[in-house]
Design a protein around this motif. Structure first.
Motif, PDB file in Angstrom:
ATOM      1  N   GLU A   1       8.926   3.664  -9.019  1.00 26.70           N
ATOM      2  CA  GLU A   1       8.790   2.328  -8.773  1.00 26.70           C
ATOM      3  C   GLU A   1       7.483   2.197  -7.474  1.00 26.70           C
ATOM      4  N   ASP A   2       8.035   3.139  -6.422  1.00 28.05           N
ATOM      5  CA  ASP A   2       7.075   3.196  -5.292  1.00 28.05           C
ATOM      6  C   ASP A   2       5.539   3.839  -5.169  1.00 28.05           C
ATOM      7  N   PHE A   3       5.607   4.696  -6.542  1.00 30.05           N
ATOM      8  CA  PHE A   3       5.107   5.729  -6.568  1.00 30.05           C
ATOM      9  C   PHE A   3       3.320   5.426  -6.159  1.00 30.05           C
ATOM     10  N   LEU A   4       3.216   3.597  -6.403  1.00 30.84           N
ATOM     11  CA  LEU A   4       1.476   2.892  -5.937  1.00 30.84           C
ATOM     12  C   LEU A   4       1.916   2.826  -5.103  1.00 30.84           C
ATOM     13  N   LEU A   5       0.978   1.932  -3.872  1.00 33.68           N
ATOM     14  CA  LEU A   5       1.500   0.973  -2.574  1.00 33.68           C
ATOM     15  C   LEU A   5       0.965   0.332  -3.173  1.00 33.68           C
ATOM     16  N   ARG A   6       1.375  -0.647  -3.075  1.00 31.89           N
ATOM     17  CA  ARG A   6       1.436  -1.779  -3.123  1.00 31.89           C
ATOM     18  C   ARG A   6       1.497  -3.306  -1.977  1.00 31.89           C
ATOM     19  N   ASN A   7       0.136  -3.155  -1.387  1.00 31.50           N
ATOM     20  CA  ASN A   7       0.712  -4.323  -0.235  1.00 31.50           C
ATOM     21  C   ASN A   7      -1.053  -5.314  -0.179  1.00 31.50           C
ATOM     22  N   PRO A   8      -0.802  -6.563  -0.181  1.00 33.06           N
ATOM     23  CA  PRO A   8      -1.320  -7.192   0.020  1.00 33.06           C
ATOM     24  C   PRO A   8      -2.209  -7.027   0.675  1.00 33.06           C
ATOM     25  N   GLU A   9      -1.788  -6.852   2.443  1.00 36.68           N
ATOM     26  CA  GLU A   9      -2.147  -6.335   3.255  1.00 36.68           C
ATOM     27  C   GLU A   9      -3.325  -5.333   3.729  1.00 36.68           C
ATOM     28  N   VAL A  10      -2.740  -4.383   2.935  1.00 32.95           N
ATOM     29  CA  VAL A  10      -3.819  -2.695   3.278  1.00 32.95           C
ATOM     30  C   VAL A  10      -5.367  -3.465   2.150  1.00 32.95           C
ATOM     31  N   ASN A  11      -4.579  -4.536   0.778  1.00 32.80           N
ATOM     32  CA  ASN A  11      -6.011  -4.517   0.229  1.00 32.80           C
ATOM     33  C   ASN A  11      -6.859  -5.192   0.639  1.00 32.80           C
ATOM     34  N   ALA A  12      -6.121  -6.944   1.794  1.00 35.60           N
ATOM     35  CA  ALA A  12      -6.891  -7.274   2.089  1.00 35.60           C
ATOM     36  C   ALA A  12      -8.219  -6.905   3.205  1.00 35.60           C
ATOM     37  N   ARG A  13      -7.834  -5.418   4.118  1.00 38.49           N
ATOM     38  CA  ARG A  13      -8.525  -4.807   4.511  1.00 38.49           C
ATOM     39  C   ARG A  13      -9.661  -4.037   3.936  1.00 38.49           C
ATOM     40  N   ILE A  14      -9.000  -3.276   3.143  1.00 38.86           N
ATOM     41  CA  ILE A  14     -10.140  -2.754   2.130  1.00 38.86           C
ATOM     42  C   ILE A  14     -11.503  -3.777   1.518  1.00 38.86           C
ATOM     43  N   ALA A  15     -10.905  -4.847   0.887  1.00 38.31           N
ATOM     44  CA  ALA A  15     -11.865  -5.502   0.611  1.00 38.31           C
ATOM     45  C   ALA A  15     -13.234  -6.089   2.064  1.00 38.31           C
ATOM     46  N   GLU A  16     -12.205  -6.817   2.862  1.00 42.13           N
ATOM     47  CA  GLU A  16     -12.981  -6.965   4.494  1.00 42.13           C
ATOM     48  C   GLU A  16     -14.053  -5.792   4.575  1.00 42.13           C
ATOM     49  N   ALA A  17     -13.765  -4.861   4.577  1.00 43.16           N
ATOM     50  CA  ALA A  17     -14.512  -3.671   5.097  1.00 43.16           C
ATOM     51  C   ALA A  17     -15.281  -3.419   3.784  1.00 43.16           C
TER      52      ALA A  17
END
Length: 969
Positions: free
Chosen positions: A526-542
């Motif tokens: 279940e935790d193989f993939l990191l599913r984190n909205p805050e991480v995703n938002a950082r990526i999108a902004e960059a």
């Protein structure tokens, strides 16, 4: 009186002859660029956007690759799109078109690698962001080239602000769309056989593959039965066209409903790999063929007995390389042997060798059995070579570095011969998948890849049309209008059968899979993939600020994860997204995000070639239903492929290609556009020199039609206008035809039926106008004074002008602009700034149309009769005739007497009679009841209108008829 005083005056200058500067010769190649510059100065596209209260209509552009000059398929595609956009704009919509380009992916990366190879450079030694910068520059240059080539074809659109998949905002949105799959639970990492290009070292999607004939080795291989009782030592024979997969064999399967037998060899020829006494298990339907391949005659083998599938179920098999010296035990384990649904007895042997790492059916069989760990191998590397440690075959290549036959197949065959594992061999020519970029064959290869699960419940709550991506896609397909309808069936069947979507590519130029995996965790955890909205938002902004290159910068992992999770706990994924995911996401960053997009993020039309049912239509639907729950389009229009005049596929090697720029240089873009309008684009079309000559002839005939109108409309103004109800019947009939055509044109354009629209207009212009109405009304237009008939005719010509120019403007964009400016010059004038005029419904007059159908039917008999006299040199002009027309039906006779039939037939006089037709009368089989007896006209020839009438010479002006004398005043 001197002789000169007795001469007839020259009345030519008293005629209302046509006046126009509109040239007969178009000169399109030279003049079209002038109109392009004019439209740019007028800013036509953006000026149209300023109109308020119009319903938006958006055609979403399927992006071509920015990697070369346009071919004829591009020209066809963009011209159809342009006709859709322009016709809807002129029918009252706010028709928007944002051109776009696919800038990522292997097509561009491959071009840069080709440049490297020519220079002797190693791509792997170049920093990845330097390499990506070269790809970006290459794409940018070709965008500019293609943009100018598209504009030269007269394509309208927001060329100043197109969409590019490599724009930073686009890269951000593509990553965000990918991360929605990450977050909704459909993204997973799996290891399964995918189509793999050894030359390009990457997985390929079905849409990146084309099928060509290929000659392959074919072999019949023996697997010895062990632990089989009286069948011990017998050989199960398999057949394969991929000898290189034999080292990865893990099983053999048979069919539950196939009849099998045990066969024995009773004699052998001199050269044969069978021995007397050998026993073989084969499907009965295929045994004779197999022995024939092994060079055994019909008298050299015999069938011993039936072998039931129950017996087969208890057998074990030995790989032919088992126990081979130097094999290091690689193949010593017994092979699995079981029944499978996909086995048939239509070709081969009735047994199928299984290498689940290289075949999807075998993979799925053992996946469903929960046995993948026992049967998956990793013998083939990304360059198509065998792993170095594989006995006998390590380092051998399936393909050579240019995509030709490598040394792997021969090496495997030779080894099988050496160990006695071969029964027969040969070659076969068959249809085989090739990469459409490198043109090299592909293989199926088991590799770890990232997939979108299309049968897993999507955890996003958008389940109005289904809980899985497949369910949603199948539901949405039936909510879309397909043109032609066969497109629906094609995509539906593909969507029903397709596997999970392979999202990853092992390349450098594209949007990366912006995700992280936990170190030490298995893909199934279940935790193989990191599913984190805050991480995703950082990526999108960059990505929004610096683009996707930031993913590859030093310290990227720490930048995205630091302060949220421990970066040391995770690995960063460096695969890039399938380029079809890029283009499949365009609905989000074009339709949804742009000011000139759509309110709901859905396009009115997607329009591409039929290959896009497995390409852009397919990926856009998958991507959109996966993230929004619905399709990104309401209508999907499909065109076929362009072939040469003989119906052959175009090929540079054959020399039958047609380059759009060459057509434009020779004929002009309008001729190319007219070819598009004349063809049934929903099927495959043909083009070539003779076809283009025919298109140019059609254009010339149309040009003559509008030139006549322009000439006859010289000095027309509102004071000349006549109301419809005050017009003669002939003019009212033309108005009726205009009302009919208005309905047909609007309906045709609305249904994207440009061939239907053009054929209706061309038939109208050449048959109804040039050969009928204009032919009749030349006399009134040229010779009448300020008569009611002439004013009515010119009024009709004005109404014709406004409709024909706007109806044809979406097709002949340059010519109709020229026509319009010939009549309405001005710095702000353009036919493309106006709408098709409304046509009054009360112009429709079916009883009048029925009456004039009878008149035209009778006219055809008269003109045919006069043509006989002209051919026989009896007359030179129809005005020399005064035929007698015998009409059997009283109703038809009354109709003909109610109209000026002599003017309609362009004769000086005509007699209509119900008297029986004499035997010498001219008659036409298809026009029973109307015959013609030729008579010459009597009287003098009017030197102004050339009619021969009894009253010529009796009026004020010498040698004129009354009408002409009155016109002279």
């Amino acid at each position: 009186m001197c002789a000169a005083d007795t001469q007839t005056p020259d009345y030519k200058d008293t005629l209302n002859l046509p006046e126009t500067d509109f040239p007969m010769r178009a000169g399109l190649p030279k003049r079209e660029p002038e109109w392009l510059a004019r439209w740019q100065k007028l800013d036509v596209y953006h000026r149209l956007r300023q109109a308020e209260g119009r319903k938006p209509f958006t055609l979403h552009d399927g992006p071509p690759y920015a990697n070369g000059h346009l071919h004829i398929g591009h020209a066809l595609n963009k011209t159809i799109k342009d006709m859709i956009v322009r016709s809807h704009q002129m029918m009252g919509f706010d028709a928007r078109y944002i051109p776009g380009w696919d800038c990522h992916g292997l097509p561009i990366e491959w071009k840069i690698e080709e440049q490297y190879r020519k220079k002797g450079r190693d791509k792997d030694q170049v920093p990845i962001n330097d390499f990506r910068a070269e790809c970006r520059k290459f794409a940018d240059e070709w965008v500019d080239v293609q943009r100018q080539e598209f504009k030269r074809l007269g394509i309208t659109g927001n060329w100043e602000k197109p969409y590019l998949t490599m724009d930073f905002h686009a890269e951000r949105v593509i990553a965000e769309e990918f991360m929605k799959f990450l977050m909704n639970g459909t993204l997973y990492q799996g290891s399964k056989p995918v189509m793999w290009s050894p030359i390009e070292k990457t997985a390929l999607a079905e849409a990146e593959v084309e099928y060509h004939d290929k000659e392959s080795f074919t072999i019949w291989v023996k697997f010895k039965v062990v632990n089989g009782g009286d069948l011990d030592g017998a050989q199960v024979v398999i057949w394969t066209t991929t000898p290189w997969t034999i080292p990865s064999n893990k099983a053999v399967v048979y069919g539950k409903d196939i009849a099998y037998g045990l066969y024995e060899v009773t004699g052998t020829p001199d050269e044969c790999w069978a021995n007397v006494g050998d026993r073989y298990l084969l499907a009965d339907n295929l045994a004779a063929d197999v022995f024939g391949r092994a060079r055994l005659g019909d008298d050299q083998w015999t069938r011993l007995r039936d072998v039931t599938t129950d017996e087969l179920a208890g057998l074990s098999l030995q790989h032919p390389l088992a126990g081979a010296e130097g094999g290091e035990g690689e193949w010593d384990d017994l092979r699995d042997f079981r029944a499978a649904e996909f086995v048939t007895d239509t070709e081969g042997t009735g047994f199928v060798h299984c290498a689940p790492s290289h075949g999807m059916e075998e993979y799925e069989l053992y996946r469903d059995l929960g046995m993948l760990e026992q049967v998956i191998t990793y013998n083939v590397l990304d360059d198509g070579s065998f792993r170095p440690g594989l006995p006998f075959f390590g380092g051998k290549y399936i393909l050579n570095r240019k995509g030709g036959e490598g040394d792997a197949n021969k090496t495997v065959i030779d080894k099988l011969v050496e160990v006695g594992g071969l029964l027969a061999r040969g070659k076969i020519k068959h249809s085989y998948p090739h990469s459409w970029r490198s043109k090299a064959p592909v293989i199926y290869r088991n590799t770890p890849q990232w997939f979108a699960a299309i049968d897993k419940v999507v955890g996003d709550g958008l389940d109005t049309h289904g809980k899985t991506i497949r369910e949603r896609a199948l539901t949405e397909i039936d909510n879309v209008n397909w043109v032609p309808r066969t497109g629906r069936n094609r995509l539906y069947s593909m969507m029903e059968a397709r596997p999970d979507w392979v999202l990853s590519r092992q390349r450098a130029w594209g949007v990366p899979l912006t995700c992280f995996t936990k170190k030490g965790a298995l893909p199934t955890e279940e935790d193989f993939l990191l599913r984190n909205p805050e991480v995703n938002a950082r990526i999108a902004e960059a990505f929004e600020v610096d683009g996707a290159d930031v993913w590859y910068q030093d310290g990227a992992k720490e930048r995205f994860l630091g302060g949220i999770v421990n970066p040391e706990d995770y690995d960063q994924v460096f695969d890039i997204l399938d380029v079809w995911f890029d283009s499949g996401s365009t609905h989000a960053f074009v339709l949804r995000d742009r000011e000139d997009g759509t309110e709901d993020g859905i396009a009115d039309v997607y329009m591409e070639g039929t290959d896009q049912h497995r390409g852009w239509f397919h990926s856009s639907l998958l991507q959109s239903v996966g993230t929004t729950g619905r399709a990104p389009y309401r209508n999907v229009v499909t065109h076929g492929f362009t072939l040469d005049e003989k119906g052959l596929k175009m090929s540079k090697s054959i020399g039958n290609t047609i380059v759009p720029q060459q057509v434009v240089d020779q004929y002009g873009a309008d001729i190319l556009r007219l070819w598009v309008a004349q063809t049934d684009y929903t099927a495959d079309q043909r083009i070539g020199p003779e076809i283009l000559k025919g298109t140019a002839d059609s254009y010339r005939r149309l040009r003559n039609t509008v030139r006549f109108m322009l000439g006859a409309l010289a000095h027309f103004d509102e004071s000349d206008r006549v109301e419809a109800e005050a017009m003669p019947e002939l003019e009212q009939w033309v108005l009726h035809r205009l009302a009919e055509l208005d309905h047909k044109v609007r309906k045709g354009y609305g249904a994207y039926d440009f061939q239907g629209v053009f054929q209706a207009l061309f038939q109208f212009c050449t048959v109804d106008l040039s050969a009928f109405y204009f032919d009749i009304r030349k006399d009134v237009l040229y010779c009448d004074g300020d008569s009611a008939e002439r004013r009515a005719a010119r009024t009709v010509l004005d109404l014709l002008f406004h409709r024909l120019t706007t109806w044809l403007a979406p097709i002949l964009v340059f010519t109709m602009e020229e026509v319009w400016l010939s009549r309405f010059p001005g710095d702000e004038s353009s036919v493309h700034l106006i709408d098709m005029p409304a046509t009054p419904a009360d112009w429709l007059n079916e009883p009048l149309a029925a009456k004039w159908a009878q008149v035209r039917r009778a006219r055809r008999v008269v003109t045919a009769a006069l043509e006989v006299q002209r051919t026989e040199k009896v007359i030179g002009s129809s005005l020399e005739a005064a035929p007698v027309v015998h009409v059997r039906e009283p109703e038809t006779l009354a109709i003909l007497k109610s109209v000026p039939f002599e003017d309609i037939c362009i004769t000086s006089d005509i007699s209509l009679t119900k008297d029986p037709s004499p035997s010498e009368a001219f008659r036409m089989p298809e026009t029973d009841g109307i015959t013609v007896v030729f008579e010459k006209a009597e009287g003098g020839k009017c030197q102004r209108c050339w009619k021969i009438l009894p009253d010529v010479g009796t009026h004020k002006h010498a040698d004129t008829c009354k009408r002409c004398s009155d016109a002279l005043g």
